[in-house]
Scaffold this active site. Structure first.
Site, short mmCIF file in Angstrom:
data_model
loop_
_atom_site.label_atom_id
_atom_site.label_comp_id
_atom_site.label_asym_id
_atom_site.label_seq_id
_atom_site.Cartn_x
_atom_site.Cartn_y
_atom_site.Cartn_z
N SER A 108 0.91 -1.22 0.07
CA SER A 108 0.08 -0.09 -0.01
C SER A 108 0.89 1.10 0.09
CB SER A 108 -0.93 0.21 1.24
OG SER A 108 -1.80 1.28 1.31
N LYS A 145 -4.24 -7.13 2.63
CA LYS A 145 -4.47 -6.13 1.78
C LYS A 145 -5.73 -6.00 0.94
CE LYS A 145 -2.84 -2.66 -0.93
NZ LYS A 145 -3.19 -2.66 -2.18
N ASN A 194 -7.97 -2.52 0.95
CA ASN A 194 -8.76 -1.95 -0.13
C ASN A 194 -10.11 -1.70 -0.09
OD1 ASN A 194 -5.81 -1.93 -1.19
ND2 ASN A 194 -6.82 -2.64 -3.07
N GLU A 245 -10.37 1.48 1.91
CA GLU A 245 -9.86 2.52 1.10
C GLU A 245 -11.50 2.74 0.32
OE1 GLU A 245 -6.22 1.64 -1.23
OE2 GLU A 245 -7.67 1.84 -2.84
N1 LIG Z 1 -0.45 1.44 -8.84
C1 LIG Z 1 -0.83 1.26 -7.70
O1 LIG Z 1 -1.49 2.06 -6.88
C2 LIG Z 1 -0.83 -0.09 -6.94
C3 LIG Z 1 -0.43 -1.39 -7.62
N2 LIG Z 1 -0.34 -2.52 -6.90
C4 LIG Z 1 -0.14 -3.70 -7.68
O2 LIG Z 1 0.96 -3.86 -7.87
C5 LIG Z 1 1.09 -4.74 -9.17
C6 LIG Z 1 1.96 -3.86 -10.37
O3 LIG Z 1 1.12 -2.56 -10.39
P1 LIG Z 1 1.69 -1.23 -11.31
O4 LIG Z 1 3.04 -1.20 -11.20
O5 LIG Z 1 0.93 -0.23 -11.10
O6 LIG Z 1 1.35 -1.91 -12.93
P2 LIG Z 1 2.18 -1.49 -14.42
O7 LIG Z 1 0.92 -1.71 -15.22
O8 LIG Z 1 2.51 -0.05 -14.09
O9 LIG Z 1 3.43 -2.30 -14.31
C7 LIG Z 1 3.49 -3.50 -14.51
C8 LIG Z 1 4.75 -3.86 -15.23
O10 LIG Z 1 4.71 -5.40 -15.24
C9 LIG Z 1 5.35 -5.84 -16.67
N3 LIG Z 1 4.89 -7.27 -17.10
C10 LIG Z 1 3.83 -7.47 -17.10
N4 LIG Z 1 3.72 -8.90 -17.59
C11 LIG Z 1 5.16 -9.17 -17.15
C12 LIG Z 1 5.84 -10.62 -17.32
N5 LIG Z 1 5.09 -11.67 -17.75
N6 LIG Z 1 7.05 -10.55 -16.97
C13 LIG Z 1 7.65 -9.29 -16.75
N7 LIG Z 1 7.16 -8.19 -16.82
C14 LIG Z 1 5.78 -8.21 -16.89
C15 LIG Z 1 4.72 -4.61 -17.65
O11 LIG Z 1 5.50 -4.61 -18.83
C16 LIG Z 1 4.80 -3.40 -16.76
O12 LIG Z 1 6.01 -2.71 -16.95
C17 LIG Z 1 -0.18 -4.87 -9.77
O13 LIG Z 1 -0.71 -6.33 -9.05
C18 LIG Z 1 -1.13 -3.88 -9.03
O14 LIG Z 1 -2.31 -4.12 -8.60
C19 LIG Z 1 -0.52 -2.36 -5.67
C20 LIG Z 1 -0.67 -1.43 -4.75
C21 LIG Z 1 -0.96 -0.19 -5.50
O1 LIG Z 2 -4.28 -1.54 -4.39
C1 LIG Z 2 -4.38 -0.27 -4.59
C2 LIG Z 2 -4.37 0.88 -3.71
O2 LIG Z 2 -4.44 0.40 -2.34
C3 LIG Z 2 -4.38 0.21 -6.21
O3 LIG Z 2 -4.50 1.33 -6.64
C4 LIG Z 2 -5.14 -0.89 -7.00
O4 LIG Z 2 -4.77 -0.69 -8.35
C5 LIG Z 2 -6.74 -0.35 -6.83
O5 LIG Z 2 -7.47 -1.17 -7.49
P1 LIG Z 2 -9.23 -1.43 -7.66
O6 LIG Z 2 -9.60 -0.04 -7.38
O7 LIG Z 2 -9.70 -2.08 -8.72
O8 LIG Z 2 -9.55 -2.17 -6.39
#
Ligand SMILES: NC(=O)C1=CN([C@@H]2O[C@H](COP(=O)(O)OP(=O)(O)OC[C@H]3O[C@@H](n4cnc5c(N)ncnc54)[C@H](O)[C@@H]3O)[C@@H](O)[C@H]2O)C=CC1
Ligand SMILES: O=C(CO)[C@H](O)[C@H](O)COP(=O)(O)O
Length: 299
Positions: free
Chosen positions: A118, A169, A173, A176
């Site tokens: 988070s 987590k 959410n 949240e």
């Molecule tokens: N953005 C947010 O606010 C938050 C995101 N998360 C979680 O973190 C994870 C990543 O989220 P983000 O960084 O926001 O996503 P993002 O879409 O910005 O980045 C994901 C990356 O993974 C790469 N990727 C996809 N498939 C792949 C594979 N098979 N092998 C290697 N690289 C691969 C993509 O090319 C991309 O660079 C997700 O599960 C998301 O739900 C968790 C908390 C907060």
């Molecule tokens: O984990 C989060 C924040 O804490 C990420 O922002 C997540 O992508 C939120 O996803 P969703 O709105 O679909 O539940």
């Protein structure tokens, strides 16, 4: 410590930066070569494939996944599994469903830590809050990395057995969603109510000492500052919803009543109905039926 990081998007790049800043080494891989180049510019050793990444790590390999939840995690683990043994450890820092994490932990030869993360991309400077489940020895072993990625030692903890990290987590959410809904409703009344008010000023005043101050309220203040008191042209369509749906499903299964989170999830779904929500349109028409109240018609 030397850490492999797979997935270098918004969140993964922050993991890389924070781990490097804490004097650890990183080997980095992403399907997107530009993301790998960015990590290399920050000081990581670039990898051309998952196999290459594993070959560049020392014995007792430690690997952090920050790829999208679902198929990308399975595809990555399918490639990693034959290359790892029981002394190795993999962290899934994404928003995976806790039941998938339990299954993956049982299948993978290496130790598997399910890590709820988070703080979002905005948490890059401060560090994240990490909720971790899985084998305790692996959690203890990776503590220096968790110290670096989190706000510090107080920003992470071992929640329990496999799945517990992603379970906590998921509930986070759900909370949240409800908090966002509560702030949204309060500001809606202030905005539609009897005074002509400055929303940024209210959010700022509340953020300084009020009972309801919080980071989400600071983000409300930022939104009003950048978009205006009436939020300008920001649409009322809210995307996402997967983690809130899981929270509600789990509450139904456990027979625990969580009406606020359920309502907040429903509001999110309602925001996406093209052409207006059917039940509201029917209520509009029914008021004519019983009271001969005027039916509001579409333009
Ligand atoms: N953005 C947010 O606010 C938050 C995101 N998360 C979680 O973190 C994870 C990543 O989220 P983000 O960084 O926001 O996503 P993002 O879409 O910005 O980045 C994901 C990356 O993974 C790469 N990727 C996809 N498939 C792949 C594979 N098979 N092998 C290697 N690289 C691969 C993509 O090319 C991309 O660079 C997700 O599960 C998301 O739900 C968790 C908390 C907060
Ligand atoms: O984990 C989060 C924040 O804490 C990420 O922002 C997540 O992508 C939120 O996803 P969703 O709105 O679909 O539940």
């Amino acid at each position: 410590m030397e850490l492999g990081v797979i997935g270098l998007g918004r969140m993964g790049q922050i993991v890389v930066d924070r781990v490097l800043a804490d004097d650890h080494d990183v080997v980095a891989f992403d399907l997107d070569s530009e993301a790998v180049e960015a990590a290399a510019s920050a000081g990581a050793t670039p990898a051309e494939s998952i196999e290459d990444l594993v070959s560049k790590l020392p014995e007792r390999k430690r690997i952090w996944l920050m790829v999208p939840a679902g198929d990308a995690v399975d595809a990555t683990l399918a490639e990693l599994d034959p290359l790892l043994d029981a002394e190795d450890a993999v962290v899934d820092g994404g928003n995976s469903h806790f039941e998938r994490s339990i299954d993956r932990g049982e299948t993978l030869e290496a130790a598997y830590l399910d890590c709820g993360t988070s703080g979002g991309p905005a948490g890059a400077e401060l560090g994240f809050s990490l909720m971790i489940g899985g084998p305790e020895w692996a959690y203890e072993d990776l503590a220096p990395v968790f110290d670096a990625v989190a706000t510090g030692p107080a920003g992470h903890d071992h929640m329990g057995p496999q799945g517990a990290g992603h379970y906590v987590k998921m509930v986070h959410n759900g909370v949240e969603y409800a908090l966002m809904q509560a702030y949204g409703e309060g500001f809606e009344l202030l905005s539609e109510g009897r005074y002509d008010l400055d929303m940024e000023s209210i959010a700022r005043t509340w953020n300084n000492g009020a009972v309801i101050r919080s980071w989400l309220l600071e983000l409300c203040e930022e939104a009003f500052r950048e978009e205006g008191s009436d939020l300008g042209d920001v649409d009322d369509h809210v995307a996402g919803g997967s983690t809130g749906t899981w929270t509600v499903e789990e509450a139904l299964e456990q027979e625990v009543s969580i009406p606020l989170i359920y309502e907040a999830l429903g509001e999110r779904f309602d925001s996406r109905v093209e052409g207006g929500k059917f039940s509201r349109r029917l209520a509009n028409r029914l008021r004519y039926g019983f009271g001969r109240h005027e039916v509001k018609r579409r333009e």
